[in-house]
Design a protein around this motif. Sequence first.
Motif, PDB file in Angstrom:
ATOM      1  N   LYS A  40       0.868  -1.183   0.000  1.00  0.00           N
ATOM      2  CA  LYS A  40       0.000   0.000   0.000  1.00  0.00           C
ATOM      3  C   LYS A  40       0.899   1.226   0.000  1.00  0.00           C
ATOM      4  O   LYS A  40       1.655   1.459   0.932  1.00  0.00           O
ATOM      5  CB  LYS A  40      -0.917   0.023   1.202  1.00  0.00           C
ATOM      6  N   CYS A  41       0.809   2.004  -1.055  1.00  0.00           N
ATOM      7  CA  CYS A  41       1.660   3.191  -1.181  1.00  0.00           C
ATOM      8  C   CYS A  41       1.213   4.261  -0.182  1.00  0.00           C
ATOM      9  O   CYS A  41       0.024   4.530  -0.058  1.00  0.00           O
ATOM     10  CB  CYS A  41       1.559   3.732  -2.601  1.00  0.00           C
ATOM     11  N   PRO A  42       2.179   4.859   0.529  1.00  0.00           N
ATOM     12  CA  PRO A  42       1.819   5.953   1.439  1.00  0.00           C
ATOM     13  C   PRO A  42       1.249   7.139   0.661  1.00  0.00           C
ATOM     14  O   PRO A  42       1.613   7.356  -0.502  1.00  0.00           O
ATOM     15  CB  PRO A  42       3.139   6.346   2.098  1.00  0.00           C
ATOM     16  N   GLU A  43       0.377   7.885   1.302  1.00  0.00           N
ATOM     17  CA  GLU A  43      -0.130   9.100   0.673  1.00  0.00           C
ATOM     18  C   GLU A  43       1.031  10.075   0.507  1.00  0.00           C
ATOM     19  O   GLU A  43       2.041   9.988   1.210  1.00  0.00           O
ATOM     20  CB  GLU A  43      -1.234   9.701   1.530  1.00  0.00           C
ATOM     21  N   ILE A  44       0.888  10.997  -0.417  1.00  0.00           N
ATOM     22  CA  ILE A  44       1.984  11.899  -0.776  1.00  0.00           C
ATOM     23  C   ILE A  44       2.593  12.623   0.424  1.00  0.00           C
ATOM     24  O   ILE A  44       3.821  12.648   0.550  1.00  0.00           O
ATOM     25  CB  ILE A  44       1.552  12.881  -1.887  1.00  0.00           C
ATOM     26  N   PRO A  45       1.802  13.191   1.333  1.00  0.00           N
ATOM     27  CA  PRO A  45       2.443  13.858   2.477  1.00  0.00           C
ATOM     28  C   PRO A  45       3.318  12.911   3.307  1.00  0.00           C
ATOM     29  O   PRO A  45       4.401  13.294   3.760  1.00  0.00           O
ATOM     30  CB  PRO A  45       1.269  14.379   3.307  1.00  0.00           C
ATOM     31  N   HIS A  46       2.867  11.671   3.472  1.00  0.00           N
ATOM     32  CA  HIS A  46       3.672  10.698   4.219  1.00  0.00           C
ATOM     33  C   HIS A  46       4.891  10.262   3.419  1.00  0.00           C
ATOM     34  O   HIS A  46       5.960  10.030   3.986  1.00  0.00           O
ATOM     35  CB  HIS A  46       2.832   9.482   4.619  1.00  0.00           C
ATOM     36  N   LEU A  47       4.744  10.164   2.118  1.00  0.00           N
ATOM     37  CA  LEU A  47       5.875   9.805   1.265  1.00  0.00           C
ATOM     38  C   LEU A  47       6.978  10.860   1.388  1.00  0.00           C
ATOM     39  O   LEU A  47       8.155  10.526   1.547  1.00  0.00           O
ATOM     40  CB  LEU A  47       5.418   9.677  -0.193  1.00  0.00           C
ATOM     41  N   ILE A  48       6.592  12.113   1.369  1.00  0.00           N
ATOM     42  CA  ILE A  48       7.557  13.203   1.520  1.00  0.00           C
ATOM     43  C   ILE A  48       8.194  13.151   2.905  1.00  0.00           C
ATOM     44  O   ILE A  48       9.413  13.297   3.056  1.00  0.00           O
ATOM     45  CB  ILE A  48       6.882  14.560   1.261  1.00  0.00           C
ATOM     46  N   GLN A  49       7.371  12.932   3.931  1.00  0.00           N
ATOM     47  CA  GLN A  49       7.875  12.847   5.303  1.00  0.00           C
ATOM     48  C   GLN A  49       8.859  11.688   5.459  1.00  0.00           C
ATOM     49  O   GLN A  49       9.895  11.833   6.107  1.00  0.00           O
ATOM     50  CB  GLN A  49       6.696  12.693   6.264  1.00  0.00           C
ATOM     51  N   LEU A  50       8.547  10.554   4.859  1.00  0.00           N
ATOM     52  CA  LEU A  50       9.447   9.397   4.914  1.00  0.00           C
ATOM     53  C   LEU A  50      10.772   9.700   4.221  1.00  0.00           C
ATOM     54  O   LEU A  50      11.842   9.353   4.729  1.00  0.00           O
ATOM     55  CB  LEU A  50       8.782   8.174   4.277  1.00  0.00           C
ATOM     56  N   ALA A  51      10.711  10.335   3.060  1.00  0.00           N
ATOM     57  CA  ALA A  51      11.934  10.684   2.328  1.00  0.00           C
ATOM     58  C   ALA A  51      12.804  11.617   3.164  1.00  0.00           C
ATOM     59  O   ALA A  51      14.015  11.427   3.253  1.00  0.00           O
ATOM     60  CB  ALA A  51      11.577  11.327   0.991  1.00  0.00           C
ATOM     61  N   GLN A  52      12.190  12.596   3.799  1.00  0.00           N
ATOM     62  CA  GLN A  52      12.945  13.517   4.645  1.00  0.00           C
ATOM     63  C   GLN A  52      13.513  12.800   5.857  1.00  0.00           C
ATOM     64  O   GLN A  52      14.663  13.027   6.230  1.00  0.00           O
ATOM     65  CB  GLN A  52      12.054  14.685   5.079  1.00  0.00           C
ATOM     66  N   PHE A  53      12.724  11.948   6.468  1.00  0.00           N
ATOM     67  CA  PHE A  53      13.161  11.222   7.651  1.00  0.00           C
ATOM     68  C   PHE A  53      14.381  10.359   7.351  1.00  0.00           C
ATOM     69  O   PHE A  53      15.346  10.334   8.112  1.00  0.00           O
ATOM     70  CB  PHE A  53      12.011  10.365   8.186  1.00  0.00           C
ATOM     71  N   TYR A  54      14.338   9.635   6.231  1.00  0.00           N
ATOM     72  CA  TYR A  54      15.445   8.740   5.862  1.00  0.00           C
ATOM     73  C   TYR A  54      16.532   9.448   5.057  1.00  0.00           C
ATOM     74  O   TYR A  54      17.527   8.834   4.687  1.00  0.00           O
ATOM     75  CB  TYR A  54      14.917   7.547   5.076  1.00  0.00           C
ATOM     76  N   GLN A  55      16.327  10.700   4.727  1.00  0.00           N
ATOM     77  CA  GLN A  55      17.270  11.488   3.943  1.00  0.00           C
ATOM     78  C   GLN A  55      17.551  10.867   2.582  1.00  0.00           C
ATOM     79  O   GLN A  55      18.702  10.687   2.160  1.00  0.00           O
ATOM     80  CB  GLN A  55      18.561  11.725   4.729  1.00  0.00           C
ATOM     81  N   VAL A  56      16.462  10.509   1.906  1.00  0.00           N
ATOM     82  CA  VAL A  56      16.518  10.004   0.537  1.00  0.00           C
ATOM     83  C   VAL A  56      15.515  10.815  -0.279  1.00  0.00           C
ATOM     84  O   VAL A  56      14.697  11.547   0.273  1.00  0.00           O
ATOM     85  CB  VAL A  56      16.185   8.493   0.447  1.00  0.00           C
ATOM     86  N   SER A  57      15.557  10.661  -1.582  1.00  0.00           N
ATOM     87  CA  SER A  57      14.604  11.385  -2.426  1.00  0.00           C
ATOM     88  C   SER A  57      13.309  10.585  -2.571  1.00  0.00           C
ATOM     89  O   SER A  57      13.296   9.357  -2.412  1.00  0.00           O
ATOM     90  CB  SER A  57      15.202  11.641  -3.814  1.00  0.00           C
ATOM     91  N   THR A  58      12.249  11.301  -2.888  1.00  0.00           N
ATOM     92  CA  THR A  58      10.992  10.603  -3.179  1.00  0.00           C
ATOM     93  C   THR A  58      11.158   9.753  -4.439  1.00  0.00           C
ATOM     94  O   THR A  58      10.559   8.686  -4.544  1.00  0.00           O
ATOM     95  CB  THR A  58       9.820  11.588  -3.341  1.00  0.00           C
ATOM     96  N   ASP A  59      11.978  10.203  -5.368  1.00  0.00           N
ATOM     97  CA  ASP A  59      12.250   9.414  -6.574  1.00  0.00           C
ATOM     98  C   ASP A  59      12.863   8.073  -6.206  1.00  0.00           C
ATOM     99  O   ASP A  59      12.539   7.036  -6.783  1.00  0.00           O
ATOM    100  CB  ASP A  59      13.178  10.145  -7.533  1.00  0.00           C
ATOM    101  N   TYR A  60      13.754   8.069  -5.212  1.00  0.00           N
ATOM    102  CA  TYR A  60      14.346   6.814  -4.753  1.00  0.00           C
ATOM    103  C   TYR A  60      13.272   5.894  -4.182  1.00  0.00           C
ATOM    104  O   TYR A  60      13.196   4.713  -4.521  1.00  0.00           O
ATOM    105  CB  TYR A  60      15.440   7.071  -3.701  1.00  0.00           C
ATOM    106  N   LEU A  61      12.425   6.437  -3.322  1.00  0.00           N
ATOM    107  CA  LEU A  61      11.371   5.618  -2.716  1.00  0.00           C
ATOM    108  C   LEU A  61      10.437   5.046  -3.784  1.00  0.00           C
ATOM    109  O   LEU A  61       9.971   3.907  -3.643  1.00  0.00           O
ATOM    110  CB  LEU A  61      10.565   6.427  -1.696  1.00  0.00           C
ATOM    111  N   LEU A  62      10.176   5.825  -4.807  1.00  0.00           N
ATOM    112  CA  LEU A  62       9.274   5.375  -5.862  1.00  0.00           C
ATOM    113  C   LEU A  62       9.931   4.446  -6.875  1.00  0.00           C
ATOM    114  O   LEU A  62       9.282   3.902  -7.755  1.00  0.00           O
ATOM    115  CB  LEU A  62       8.689   6.590  -6.603  1.00  0.00           C
ATOM    116  N   GLY A  63      11.239   4.253  -6.747  1.00  0.00           N
ATOM    117  CA  GLY A  63      11.950   3.358  -7.650  1.00  0.00           C
ATOM    118  C   GLY A  63      12.379   4.002  -8.952  1.00  0.00           C
ATOM    119  O   GLY A  63      12.724   3.309  -9.911  1.00  0.00           O
ATOM    120  N   LEU A  64      12.369   5.324  -8.995  1.00  0.00           N
ATOM    121  CA  LEU A  64      12.759   6.026 -10.215  1.00  0.00           C
ATOM    122  C   LEU A  64      14.261   6.251 -10.310  1.00  0.00           C
ATOM    123  O   LEU A  64      14.777   6.524 -11.396  1.00  0.00           O
ATOM    124  CB  LEU A  64      12.025   7.381 -10.299  1.00  0.00           C
TER     125      LEU A  64
END
Length: 66
Positions: A40-64
């Motif tokens: 289940k993909c996180p909603e966009i605000p959570h996706l951004i929060q996760l990327a910031q928390f882990y210090q990675v890009s949202t593109d990385y999380l999305l597999g881009l």
Amino acid sequence: MTIISERLQHLRLTHSYTQTELARTMGVTRRAVYAWEHDKCPEIPHLIQLAQFYQVSTDYLLGLTE
């Protein structure tokens, strides 16, 4: 599992967080974290929060990017 699920689980385990600890940090339930790690993909605000928390890009999380 999707790429996003795999990456979220990998990042959590690499940083030695339990699902409960991450849920508290993110302000969500443990069940939400479980769902994110099981297709289940996180909603966009959570996706951004996760990327910031882990210090990675949202593109990385999305597999881009690697």
